[in-house]
Design a protein around this motif. Structure first.
Motif, PDB file in Angstrom:
ATOM      1  N   GLN A  25       2.768  10.035  -9.903  1.00  0.00           N
ATOM      2  CA  GLN A  25       1.950  10.191 -11.105  1.00  0.00           C
ATOM      3  C   GLN A  25       1.128  11.486 -11.030  1.00  0.00           C
ATOM      4  O   GLN A  25       1.041  12.220 -12.001  1.00  0.00           O
ATOM      5  CB  GLN A  25       1.021   8.986 -11.265  1.00  0.00           C
ATOM      6  CG  GLN A  25       0.199   9.033 -12.541  1.00  0.00           C
ATOM      7  CD  GLN A  25      -0.703   7.827 -12.671  1.00  0.00           C
ATOM      8  OE1 GLN A  25      -1.101   7.227 -11.687  1.00  0.00           O
ATOM      9  NE2 GLN A  25      -1.024   7.470 -13.893  1.00  0.00           N
ATOM     10  N   GLU A  26       0.541  11.778  -9.878  1.00  0.00           N
ATOM     11  CA  GLU A  26      -0.239  12.999  -9.714  1.00  0.00           C
ATOM     12  C   GLU A  26       0.635  14.232  -9.888  1.00  0.00           C
ATOM     13  O   GLU A  26       0.235  15.207 -10.523  1.00  0.00           O
ATOM     14  CB  GLU A  26      -0.919  13.019  -8.346  1.00  0.00           C
ATOM     15  CG  GLU A  26      -2.074  12.041  -8.230  1.00  0.00           C
ATOM     16  CD  GLU A  26      -2.656  11.985  -6.835  1.00  0.00           C
ATOM     17  OE1 GLU A  26      -2.278  12.822  -5.978  1.00  0.00           O
ATOM     18  OE2 GLU A  26      -3.491  11.100  -6.592  1.00  0.00           O
ATOM     19  N   THR A  27       1.852  14.201  -9.344  1.00  0.00           N
ATOM     20  CA  THR A  27       2.776  15.319  -9.486  1.00  0.00           C
ATOM     21  C   THR A  27       3.124  15.536 -10.955  1.00  0.00           C
ATOM     22  O   THR A  27       3.150  16.671 -11.432  1.00  0.00           O
ATOM     23  CB  THR A  27       4.060  15.064  -8.663  1.00  0.00           C
ATOM     24  OG1 THR A  27       3.694  14.907  -7.290  1.00  0.00           O
ATOM     25  CG2 THR A  27       5.041  16.199  -8.802  1.00  0.00           C
TER      26      THR A  27
ATOM     27  N   ALA B 254       2.364   1.603  -3.455  1.00  0.00           N
ATOM     28  CA  ALA B 254       1.356   2.053  -4.427  1.00  0.00           C
ATOM     29  C   ALA B 254       1.026   3.529  -4.218  1.00  0.00           C
ATOM     30  O   ALA B 254       0.892   4.282  -5.191  1.00  0.00           O
ATOM     31  CB  ALA B 254       0.103   1.191  -4.316  1.00  0.00           C
ATOM     32  N   ASN B 255       0.889   3.958  -2.975  1.00  0.00           N
ATOM     33  CA  ASN B 255       0.614   5.372  -2.702  1.00  0.00           C
ATOM     34  C   ASN B 255       1.745   6.257  -3.198  1.00  0.00           C
ATOM     35  O   ASN B 255       1.501   7.340  -3.728  1.00  0.00           O
ATOM     36  CB  ASN B 255       0.374   5.601  -1.208  1.00  0.00           C
ATOM     37  CG  ASN B 255      -0.970   5.080  -0.752  1.00  0.00           C
ATOM     38  OD1 ASN B 255      -1.894   4.925  -1.548  1.00  0.00           O
ATOM     39  ND2 ASN B 255      -1.093   4.794   0.532  1.00  0.00           N
TER      40      ASN B 255
ATOM     41  N   GLN C 121       1.302  14.705 -13.561  1.00  0.00           N
ATOM     42  CA  GLN C 121       0.115  15.229 -14.240  1.00  0.00           C
ATOM     43  C   GLN C 121      -0.076  16.711 -13.942  1.00  0.00           C
ATOM     44  O   GLN C 121      -0.376  17.497 -14.833  1.00  0.00           O
ATOM     45  CB  GLN C 121      -1.135  14.448 -13.821  1.00  0.00           C
ATOM     46  CG  GLN C 121      -1.198  13.054 -14.405  1.00  0.00           C
ATOM     47  CD  GLN C 121      -2.375  12.243 -13.857  1.00  0.00           C
ATOM     48  OE1 GLN C 121      -3.001  12.618 -12.879  1.00  0.00           O
ATOM     49  NE2 GLN C 121      -2.651  11.123 -14.504  1.00  0.00           N
TER      50      GLN C 121
ATOM     51  N   VAL D 127       3.745   5.580  -5.761  1.00  0.00           N
ATOM     52  CA  VAL D 127       3.646   5.598  -7.220  1.00  0.00           C
ATOM     53  C   VAL D 127       2.547   6.565  -7.649  1.00  0.00           C
ATOM     54  O   VAL D 127       2.728   7.370  -8.571  1.00  0.00           O
ATOM     55  CB  VAL D 127       3.365   4.176  -7.769  1.00  0.00           C
ATOM     56  CG1 VAL D 127       2.998   4.220  -9.241  1.00  0.00           C
ATOM     57  CG2 VAL D 127       4.575   3.281  -7.548  1.00  0.00           C
ATOM     58  N   LEU D 128       1.394   6.498  -6.991  1.00  0.00           N
ATOM     59  CA  LEU D 128       0.285   7.388  -7.341  1.00  0.00           C
ATOM     60  C   LEU D 128       0.639   8.851  -7.091  1.00  0.00           C
ATOM     61  O   LEU D 128       0.263   9.733  -7.870  1.00  0.00           O
ATOM     62  CB  LEU D 128      -0.970   6.991  -6.569  1.00  0.00           C
ATOM     63  CG  LEU D 128      -1.570   5.639  -6.952  1.00  0.00           C
ATOM     64  CD1 LEU D 128      -2.720   5.283  -6.019  1.00  0.00           C
ATOM     65  CD2 LEU D 128      -2.031   5.633  -8.406  1.00  0.00           C
ATOM     66  N   ALA D 129       1.355   9.131  -6.021  1.00  0.00           N
ATOM     67  CA  ALA D 129       1.748  10.504  -5.727  1.00  0.00           C
ATOM     68  C   ALA D 129       2.675  11.049  -6.812  1.00  0.00           C
ATOM     69  O   ALA D 129       2.530  12.193  -7.248  1.00  0.00           O
ATOM     70  CB  ALA D 129       2.435  10.579  -4.357  1.00  0.00           C
TER      71      ALA D 129
ATOM     72  N   ARG E 283       0.835  -1.206   0.000  1.00  0.00           N
ATOM     73  CA  ARG E 283       0.000   0.000   0.000  1.00  0.00           C
ATOM     74  C   ARG E 283       0.869   1.255   0.000  1.00  0.00           C
ATOM     75  O   ARG E 283       0.614   2.204  -0.743  1.00  0.00           O
ATOM     76  CB  ARG E 283      -0.927  -0.004   1.205  1.00  0.00           C
ATOM     77  CG  ARG E 283      -1.879   1.183   1.223  1.00  0.00           C
ATOM     78  CD  ARG E 283      -2.810   1.104   2.392  1.00  0.00           C
ATOM     79  NE  ARG E 283      -3.408  -0.235   2.364  1.00  0.00           N
ATOM     80  CZ  ARG E 283      -4.253  -0.681   3.247  1.00  0.00           C
ATOM     81  NH1 ARG E 283      -4.626   0.075   4.248  1.00  0.00           N
ATOM     82  NH2 ARG E 283      -4.742  -1.891   3.172  1.00  0.00           N
TER      83      ARG E 283
END
Length: 95
Positions: free
Chosen positions: A73-75, A66-67, A77, A69-71, A63
């Protein structure tokens, strides 16, 4: 740690072998449980790759990964959206 654990590179270990029981269950070797501080009731994620086999991953560690990786990706974007806005402002209104 007890047992015949073999330490490899980059914090990887060979801790032994397990047998699959009649109900499809395995026992995680004590050395592995100790290394990862796994306790009764902890949740593990089961990952399967037909070529590489099965991996058991501590759910909380996965978890966190994954968090992260998502952070990232959001940065990325957000940065792309800001760059697009800046480019649009520099070009000015068409016409």
């Amino acid at each position: 740690m007890a047992g015949k654990m073999i330490e490899g590179p980059d914090g990887r270990y060979i801790v032994g072998t397990v047998k699959i029981g009649e109900k499809g269950q395995i026992v995680i070797p004590k050395d592995a449980r100790d290394l990862l501080d796994l306790q009764p009731g902890d949740t593990l994620l089961v990952l399967v790759d037909r070529k590489q086999g099965i991996a058991l991953v501590d759910n909380e560690r996965f978890r966190n990964f994954a968090n992260g990786v998502l952070a990232v990706q959001e940065t990325a974007q957000d940065t792309a959206q800001e760059a697009a806005r800046d480019t649009a402002q520099e070009e000015g209104p068409e016409g």
